[in-house]
Design a protein around this motif. Structure first.
Motif, PDB file in Angstrom:
ATOM      1  N   GLU A 165       1.039  -1.503   0.040  1.00 57.82           N
ATOM      2  CA  GLU A 165      -0.413  -0.074   0.176  1.00 57.82           C
ATOM      3  C   GLU A 165       0.794   1.180   0.134  1.00 57.82           C
ATOM      4  O   GLU A 165       1.967   1.062   0.598  1.00 57.82           O
ATOM      5  CB  GLU A 165      -0.934   0.119   1.388  1.00 57.82           C
ATOM      6  CG  GLU A 165      -2.023   1.112   1.292  1.00 57.82           C
ATOM      7  CD  GLU A 165      -3.205   0.728   2.482  1.00 57.82           C
ATOM      8  OE1 GLU A 165      -3.513   2.146   3.334  1.00 57.82           O
ATOM      9  OE2 GLU A 165      -3.156  -0.575   2.669  1.00 57.82           O
ATOM     10  N   THR A 166       0.135   2.074  -0.634  1.00 58.38           N
ATOM     11  CA  THR A 166       1.379   3.594  -0.866  1.00 58.38           C
ATOM     12  C   THR A 166      -0.060   4.330  -0.176  1.00 58.38           C
ATOM     13  O   THR A 166      -0.787   4.788  -0.039  1.00 58.38           O
ATOM     14  CB  THR A 166       0.941   3.914  -2.078  1.00 58.38           C
ATOM     15  OG1 THR A 166       2.385   3.153  -3.001  1.00 58.38           O
ATOM     16  CG2 THR A 166       2.266   5.430  -2.183  1.00 58.38           C
ATOM     17  N   VAL A 167       1.128   5.412   1.033  1.00 55.13           N
ATOM     18  CA  VAL A 167       0.533   5.779   1.805  1.00 55.13           C
ATOM     19  C   VAL A 167       0.528   7.257   1.678  1.00 55.13           C
ATOM     20  O   VAL A 167       2.074   7.461   1.597  1.00 55.13           O
ATOM     21  CB  VAL A 167       1.143   4.918   3.128  1.00 55.13           C
ATOM     22  CG1 VAL A 167       0.471   4.206   3.212  1.00 55.13           C
ATOM     23  CG2 VAL A 167       1.993   5.284   3.516  1.00 55.13           C
ATOM     24  N   LYS A 168       0.099   8.280   2.237  1.00 56.91           N
ATOM     25  CA  LYS A 168       0.914   9.672   2.239  1.00 56.91           C
ATOM     26  C   LYS A 168       0.832   9.871   3.563  1.00 56.91           C
ATOM     27  O   LYS A 168       0.424   9.982   4.614  1.00 56.91           O
ATOM     28  CB  LYS A 168      -0.760  10.598   2.640  1.00 56.91           C
ATOM     29  CG  LYS A 168      -1.547  10.098   0.609  1.00 56.91           C
ATOM     30  CD  LYS A 168      -2.595  11.380   0.388  1.00 56.91           C
ATOM     31  CE  LYS A 168      -2.747  11.506  -0.626  1.00 56.91           C
ATOM     32  NZ  LYS A 168      -3.852  12.398  -1.052  1.00 56.91           N
TER      33      LYS A 168
ATOM     34  N   GLY B 295       5.658  13.651   2.654  1.00 55.70           N
ATOM     35  CA  GLY B 295       5.316  12.815   1.017  1.00 55.70           C
ATOM     36  C   GLY B 295       4.726  11.382   1.134  1.00 55.70           C
ATOM     37  O   GLY B 295       4.470  11.220   1.995  1.00 55.70           O
ATOM     38  N   LYS B 296       4.628  10.356  -0.720  1.00 54.61           N
ATOM     39  CA  LYS B 296       3.725   9.178  -0.432  1.00 54.61           C
ATOM     40  C   LYS B 296       5.511   8.178  -1.064  1.00 54.61           C
ATOM     41  O   LYS B 296       6.843   8.818  -0.558  1.00 54.61           O
ATOM     42  CB  LYS B 296       3.356   8.971  -1.920  1.00 54.61           C
ATOM     43  CG  LYS B 296       1.933  10.535  -2.149  1.00 54.61           C
ATOM     44  CD  LYS B 296       1.195   9.352  -3.389  1.00 54.61           C
ATOM     45  CE  LYS B 296       0.221  10.839  -3.368  1.00 54.61           C
ATOM     46  NZ  LYS B 296      -0.242  10.536  -4.520  1.00 54.61           N
ATOM     47  N   VAL B 297       4.447   7.256   0.059  1.00 53.73           N
ATOM     48  CA  VAL B 297       5.755   6.276   0.484  1.00 53.73           C
ATOM     49  C   VAL B 297       5.177   4.350  -0.146  1.00 53.73           C
ATOM     50  O   VAL B 297       4.291   4.301   0.582  1.00 53.73           O
ATOM     51  CB  VAL B 297       6.278   6.723   2.458  1.00 53.73           C
ATOM     52  CG1 VAL B 297       6.771   4.779   2.172  1.00 53.73           C
ATOM     53  CG2 VAL B 297       6.206   7.715   2.697  1.00 53.73           C
ATOM     54  N   LYS B 298       5.878   4.000  -0.560  1.00 52.89           N
ATOM     55  CA  LYS B 298       5.110   2.859  -0.415  1.00 52.89           C
ATOM     56  C   LYS B 298       5.839   1.156   0.549  1.00 52.89           C
ATOM     57  O   LYS B 298       7.195   1.888   1.428  1.00 52.89           O
ATOM     58  CB  LYS B 298       6.170   2.056  -1.663  1.00 52.89           C
ATOM     59  CG  LYS B 298       5.496   2.841  -3.092  1.00 52.89           C
ATOM     60  CD  LYS B 298       6.541   1.760  -4.884  1.00 52.89           C
ATOM     61  CE  LYS B 298       5.970   2.544  -5.724  1.00 52.89           C
ATOM     62  NZ  LYS B 298       6.608   2.271  -6.887  1.00 52.89           N
TER      63      LYS B 298
END
Length: 258
Positions: free
Chosen positions: A185-188, A192-195
């Protein structure tokens, strides 16, 4: 002679290749700070986890210290001041000494646990009850070394539903522990956005593994494998922890570029 030279050259290249494939996830000097919140909006406290190289009984080890405390309104009616310490091997995540000193709303504990892996024992010193106990245990992890043991595992090719298993020694007993992979899941985040890779820890109670409080952990999918977000569902609302600051990572912290 030429074949021998080629053979050793191949070995060097192969070793270099595998070293790059399995980078170390953490190193001495790593420092992580988390913001705790209730239901994502009411600030509940802070937690810090730091790692340094130390000497323990003339042996070089890694010393991890985890501290946590409540702040703001929450601390008015439920004060928490916790400190956890683990001394474990550098090349192999094997705990030698674990210290736990907590005060959670008046519930206090002060214990030291010394592990002897040759004799398969855990020597528990309870300073509040003035009681010492010797317990048989095999290949345990403590509450803090478990975190680093899991980070040392290769999780990149895990499939949904797969688990990492170990025994975690808690208070005066060893409990079977599993970390179940829930997916990617990619989270905010504030960075920034992190995988991430999403996991759920499961601890056995009796003969059944229970998803106590439905704890979910999001771990960075880069080589650091640091917690980005944690959430525990409660009877009312939820408790959250979000990575707020970091220093001394062993590898680059990867941010998704849109």
């Amino acid at each position: 002679m030429r074949k021998r030279i080629l053979f050793f050259t191949f070995l060097i290249i192969a070793q270099s290749f595998f070293a790059q494939e399995n980078p170390v996830a953490y190193k001495s000097g790593e420092w992580l700070r988390f913001d705790m919140s209730y239901s994502g909006f009411l600030k509940a406290g802070t937690a810090v986890l730091q790692l340094k190289e130390k000497n323990l009984n003339n042996k070089k080890v890694l010393h991890a210290v985890g501290t946590g405390k409540t702040t703001g309104v929450i601390s008015w009616f439920f004060k928490v001041e916790d400190r956890y310490e683990s001394y474990f091997g550098i090349d192999k995540v094997q705990p030698y000494l674990f210290k736990r000193k907590i005060d959670e709303g008046g519930h206090k504990k002060n214990r030291h646990i010394t592990f002897n892996h040759q004799k398969n024992t855990a020597y528990v010193q309870d300073f509040r009850k003035q009681k010492d106990t010797l317990i048989s245990v095999k290949s345990p992890q403590d509450m803090i070394s478990t975190f680093y043991f899991l980070r040392s595992q290769n999780t990149k090719n895990m499939k949904k539903g797969e688990e990492i298993k170990l025994d975690m020694f808690f208070d005066n007993k060893s409990y079977p522990f599993k970390l179940r992979f829930l997916g990617n899941e990619t989270v905010k985040t504030k960075f920034g956005k992190v995988k991430t890779q999403k996991f759920r820890p499961l601890v056995q109670a009796g003969r059944v593994f229970k998803e106590k409080e439905s704890v979910t952990i999001w771990i960075s999918a880069d080589d650091n494998k640091i917690p980005i977000k944690m959430r525990a569902s409660l009877a009312v609302g939820s408790l959250r922890a979000d990575l707020d600051a970091y220093k001394g990572l062993a590898n680059p912290f990867e941010i998704v570029v849109d």
